[in-house]
Design a protein around this motif. Structure first.
Motif, short mmCIF file in Angstrom:
data_model
loop_
_atom_site.label_atom_id
_atom_site.label_comp_id
_atom_site.label_asym_id
_atom_site.label_seq_id
_atom_site.Cartn_x
_atom_site.Cartn_y
_atom_site.Cartn_z
N ILE A 56 24.62 -38.32 -57.46
CA ILE A 56 24.26 -39.54 -58.17
C ILE A 56 25.22 -39.75 -59.34
O ILE A 56 25.54 -38.81 -60.07
N ILE A 57 25.69 -41.00 -59.49
CA ILE A 57 26.53 -41.34 -60.63
C ILE A 57 25.64 -42.07 -61.63
O ILE A 57 24.96 -43.02 -61.28
N VAL A 58 25.68 -41.63 -62.88
CA VAL A 58 24.89 -42.30 -63.91
C VAL A 58 25.82 -42.69 -65.04
O VAL A 58 26.65 -41.89 -65.48
N VAL A 59 25.70 -43.93 -65.52
CA VAL A 59 26.41 -44.35 -66.72
C VAL A 59 25.37 -44.83 -67.71
O VAL A 59 24.57 -45.71 -67.38
N GLN A 60 25.34 -44.23 -68.87
CA GLN A 60 24.42 -44.71 -69.90
C GLN A 60 25.21 -45.64 -70.80
O GLN A 60 26.00 -45.19 -71.61
N GLU A 108 20.65 -42.69 -74.67
CA GLU A 108 20.16 -41.84 -73.58
C GLU A 108 19.08 -42.58 -72.78
O GLU A 108 18.53 -43.58 -73.23
N ALA A 109 18.74 -42.01 -71.62
CA ALA A 109 18.13 -42.80 -70.54
C ALA A 109 16.91 -43.65 -70.86
O ALA A 109 17.00 -44.85 -70.66
N PRO A 110 15.76 -43.16 -71.32
CA PRO A 110 14.65 -44.12 -71.33
C PRO A 110 14.87 -45.25 -72.34
O PRO A 110 14.18 -46.25 -72.28
N ALA A 155 21.81 -51.37 -60.87
CA ALA A 155 20.92 -51.43 -62.02
C ALA A 155 19.95 -50.26 -61.99
O ALA A 155 19.40 -49.93 -60.95
N GLY A 156 19.75 -49.64 -63.15
CA GLY A 156 18.80 -48.53 -63.22
C GLY A 156 17.62 -48.90 -64.09
O GLY A 156 16.92 -48.02 -64.59
N ASP A 157 17.40 -50.16 -64.28
CA ASP A 157 16.45 -50.64 -65.27
C ASP A 157 15.88 -51.95 -64.73
O ASP A 157 16.63 -52.78 -64.24
N ILE A 158 14.57 -52.09 -64.77
CA ILE A 158 13.98 -53.21 -64.03
C ILE A 158 14.40 -54.55 -64.61
O ILE A 158 14.72 -55.48 -63.88
N ILE A 193 15.37 -39.05 -60.49
CA ILE A 193 14.77 -39.02 -61.83
C ILE A 193 15.50 -38.02 -62.72
O ILE A 193 15.86 -38.34 -63.86
N ASN A 194 15.74 -36.81 -62.17
CA ASN A 194 16.38 -35.79 -63.00
C ASN A 194 17.79 -36.19 -63.39
O ASN A 194 18.22 -35.93 -64.51
N ALA A 195 18.50 -36.85 -62.45
CA ALA A 195 19.87 -37.24 -62.80
C ALA A 195 19.88 -38.29 -63.90
O ALA A 195 20.69 -38.25 -64.82
N VAL A 196 18.94 -39.24 -63.83
CA VAL A 196 18.96 -40.32 -64.81
C VAL A 196 18.46 -39.83 -66.16
O VAL A 196 19.05 -40.10 -67.21
N LEU A 197 17.34 -39.11 -66.13
CA LEU A 197 16.76 -38.68 -67.40
C LEU A 197 17.43 -37.42 -67.93
O LEU A 197 17.07 -36.94 -69.00
#
Lengths: 495, 117, 142
Positions: free
Chosen positions: A53-57, A62-64, A123-126, A489-493
């Motif tokens: 998984i690729i995540v860009v914040q 940070e995530a939430p 998109a990782g955010d609704i 979930i673990n990758a994003v958070l």
């Protein structure tokens, strides 16, 4: 960074298109930027194979709390195929779209659609997903109505109003969800639901609003009316691009939501999705068989094909999810190519009424072969991609003990074959009817770029059919990630 | 206060749905605008409202009382929804204008040509 | 409209609105304000000017056409996104620096300011392009 470029590339073209006046330069720039977008999406494949998984914040939050952009294997495969389709339709449109439309911003708004589609896939955010939906919708509204002919006006009003209602449903759902949970990050919501399963009946009103919105966008059965009313009105390039990209974004979001949230309340959601999918399959194929316009038949078939993807999602095993992704890819390619061939035929003969057309096989065997490849891939003939896709869906259904639904899927395949054979017989095979005078255009216009684009797509379909195993392996590992939302979930958070 | 706003949202939705079901295209467009404002209010209400509280932290604040801070997130979402609504309003009115030029009618029943053929 | 009081007021209001919008733009990051609101305030002043003097006058006042305004606003936004990427941070990170100017003024500025300026310019462009188009199509320039 590598993900963010998928937003920056369309944005870059949009800026240049605003600042540059000359239409001929814009056309070259459009092809260049579409090619860059495609090549860039290819670079994501090795990254995602290496670390899932690729995540860009964005903004370093940070995530939430911040907005995260996330791509797992499913997103990446959608990004690559969407970029390919967009590239092909840009090359095709550089020749097909008339000068008037090019001057009033055809490429400008099609890059708007690309930005929206790319954004929704990562998109990782609704709420971010909603914004990208709107970007995509706004541009597509304008593309549908650009040119301002009477049928276009009629189609675009239906398209506009039903899709706006879907957007309103979605944003009300987002509001209710935020009121309940206090977060909008998709991974964070999924984690909260997983830790506290009793909460999901409370969330169901919000989730139902969102589901209806995705169903309208993806044209599932009770919500599909905008699609056949509008897809045959704009220029063929635009309808090909829409057929390849837009409804698939709705289905992508449905799969994402189902695998992250809805599966917790399986008893409630599985039945809904299963039966809506089955109904879409049957209604789409049956409605298509009564139509006599080339693009209208294909538009109804989009609904039918969406049904296959949704039932594969509802079986909810690893094999069926892989089949759903495979079917999605196959459908995007074949459907777009069928529309592209329709565009070439309309350009040369001036009509798409299959009763008035005829004998194209003898006049232009290349078009006939191109159409044969895409249409019979849709119908599911063996060496082409559609066979593998349908086989995988039905096999997954039998393995999941859904014999009845699998039988219905098989039966619908026959209906699909019927309408494809109908187009083939009427347009390509029969003699030109003498009593219906077809207004032939006076001069033949150039079409080499259109043909090149269509041939590239057909080659891709054949490659995908012959070499199905390697794509299926990728789909299988994507399905593995989808079935284990903990990875996401673990990758994003970042836990 | 929540109850009053909730009833008000309900009324707005009822008005919007009624307008959308009318035959005249102008009324349908007005219905879309009413509905989009109603959804903005839903977000506003769902984000939680407090009286006499602002949504930002003053520059010279030493400590923070959560009772006196409204959730800024809901308001940000509404701002974005309003911006999108602005774009849609501009487009939809232009479309209406062009539609009237082409067809010379406001009646949505004249739209059935593309469905029949 | 040939009304001397209205014309003078419109000019005055345009100046006041532009100044107010710049103030809103600068205070934006920590206080209510920001590029979008500032852009709307500035555009409102220009719209009043357009109603009084006609849309051609506003186009002359803007110097470039509205497409270029939107485009350059977006280009400035793009710059503010690319700066953090070039420096190895995640995109859109707020990066601050203090520039010391002559007369012992120090200016605390950063990428959010660039971003908001881009939003400001493009919002002015978008709203005026909508209004000018409406005025031209409906022939309100008499």
């Amino acid at each position: 960074m590598s993900l963010f470029a998928h937003i920056l590339i369309p944005l870059g073209f949009i800026i240049l298109a605003l600042l540059i006046k000359k239409a001929s330069i814009k056309r070259r720039l459009a092809i260049l930027f579409a090619a860059i977008n495609f090549l860039w999406s290819l670079t994501l494949i090795p990254i995602v194979q290496f670390n899932d998984i690729i995540v860009v914040q964005t903004g370093g939050w940070e995530a939430p709390y911040g907005i995260s952009l996330v791509a797992d294997k499913f997103s990446v495969i959608m990004l690559v195929i969407a970029a390919f389709i967009f590239f092909i339709s840009t090359v095709y449109g550089a020749q097909e779209v008339d000068k008037e439309r090019r001057k009033s911003g055809h490429f400008f708004f099609s890059f708007g659609v690309l930005a929206g589609v790319n954004g929704s896939f990562i998109a990782g955010d609704i709420f971010n997903l909603y914004v990208w939906f709107e970007v995509m919708l706004m541009s597509s509204f304008i593309l549908v109505s650009l040119g301002g002919e009477r049928p276009q006006m009629e189609g675009s009003i239906k398209y506009l109003i039903l899709n706006l209602i879907s957007a309103l449903f979605f944003v009300s759902g987002v509001g209710l969800l935020y009121g309940n949970l206090g977060t909008l990050n998709m991974a964070h919501i999924s984690q909260i639901i997983a830790n506290n399963k009793e909460i999901i009946p409370l969330l169901n009103p919000a989730l139902i609003l969102m589901f209806v919105s995705f169903a309208i966008k993806g044209a599932l059965v009770p919500f599909f009316f905008w699609l056949p009313a509008s897809y045959h009105t704009p220029p063929p390039t635009v309808s090909a691009m829409f057929a390849g990209l837009l409804t698939k974004v709705g289905i992508y979001s449905l799969i994402r939501f189902y695998t992250l949230y809805l599966y917790h309340d399986d008893l409630f959601w599985n039945k809904i999705i299963l039966w809506l999918g089955t109904a879409s399959m049957i209604v789409g194929a049956m409605a298509a068989s009564s139509q006599i316009f080339f693009r209208k038949i294909l538009s109804f078939h989009i609904i039918s094909q969406i049904g296959y993807i949704v039932i594969a999602l509802a079986f909810f095993t690893k094999a069926s999810l892989a089949a759903a992704i495979f079917f999605l890819v196959h459908n995007m390619l074949s459907k777009t190519n069928a529309f592209l061939v329709g565009g070439i035929i309309r350009r040369q003969t001036g009509t798409l009424n299959i009763k008035a057309l005829g004998d194209i096989y003898r006049q232009n065997p290349i078009w006939a072969i191109l159409f044969f490849i895409s249409a019979f891939s849709l119908a599911g003939l063996p060496p082409l991609s559609g066979f593998a896709a349908k086989y995988l869906v039905i096999k997954a259904g039998v393995e999941a003990d859904m014999i009845l639904i699998s039988m219905i899927a098989l039966f619908t395949g026959i209906l699909t074959l019927f309408s494809m054979v109908k187009i083939w017989m009427e347009v390509f095979w029969k003699k030109v009817p003498e009593d219906i005078a077809v207004p032939l255009p006076v001069k033949k216009r150039k079409e080499h770029w259109m043909l090149t684009a269509s041939i590239a797509m057909a080659v891709m379909i054949i490659i995908m059919g012959v070499n199905a195993q390697s794509l299926l392996n990728f789909c299988n590992s994507a399905a593995h990630t989808l079935l284990n939302p903990d990875i996401y979930i673990n990758a994003v958070l970042n836990q | 206060m929540e109850l009053i706003i909730a009833i008000f949202i309900g009324l707005l939705f009822a008005c919007g749905v009624y307008l959308i079901l009318r035959r005249s295209i102008v009324k349908v467009i007005l219905g879309i605008f009413v509905l989009s404002n109603a959804t903005n209010l839903i977000i506003f209400l769902a984000g939680g409202i407090k009286s006499e509280a602002v949504a930002f932290i003053p520059d010279d604040a030493e400590s923070l009382n959560p009772e006196l801070i409204n959730d800024p997130m809901a308001q940000v979402l509404i701002l974005k929804a309003i911006v999108i609504g602005l774009g849609i309003a501009a487009y939809i009115l232009a479309l209406k204008y062009r539609y009237f030029e082409v067809t010379g009618t406001h009646d949505l029943d004249q739209l059935k040509n593309t469905d029949q053929k | 409209m040939q009304n001397i009081i209205l014309q003078k007021t419109a000019k005055l209001i345009l100046i006041i609105m532009t100044a107010a919008s710049l103030w809103l733009l600068i205070r934006g990051h920590n206080n209510p304000g920001g590029g979008f609101i500032a852009g709307i305030v500035a555009a409102t002043g220009l719209i009043l000017y357009a109603i009084v003097f006609g849309s051609q006058k506003v186009e002359k006042l803007l110097k470039y056409n509205t497409r270029n305004w939107i485009g350059s606003g977006l280009a400035i936004i793009l710059v503010s996104i690319i700066i953090p990427i070039a420096l190895g941070e995640p995109p859109m990170t707020a990066m601050w620096t203090t520039i010391s100017l002559p007369f012992s003024i120090s200016l605390h500025t950063g990428t959010p300011h660039i971003f908001e300026t881009g939003v400001y310019i493009s919002v002015i462009g978008i709203i005026l392009s909508i209004i000018i188009t409406i005025m031209e199509v409906l022939k309100w320039n008499s």
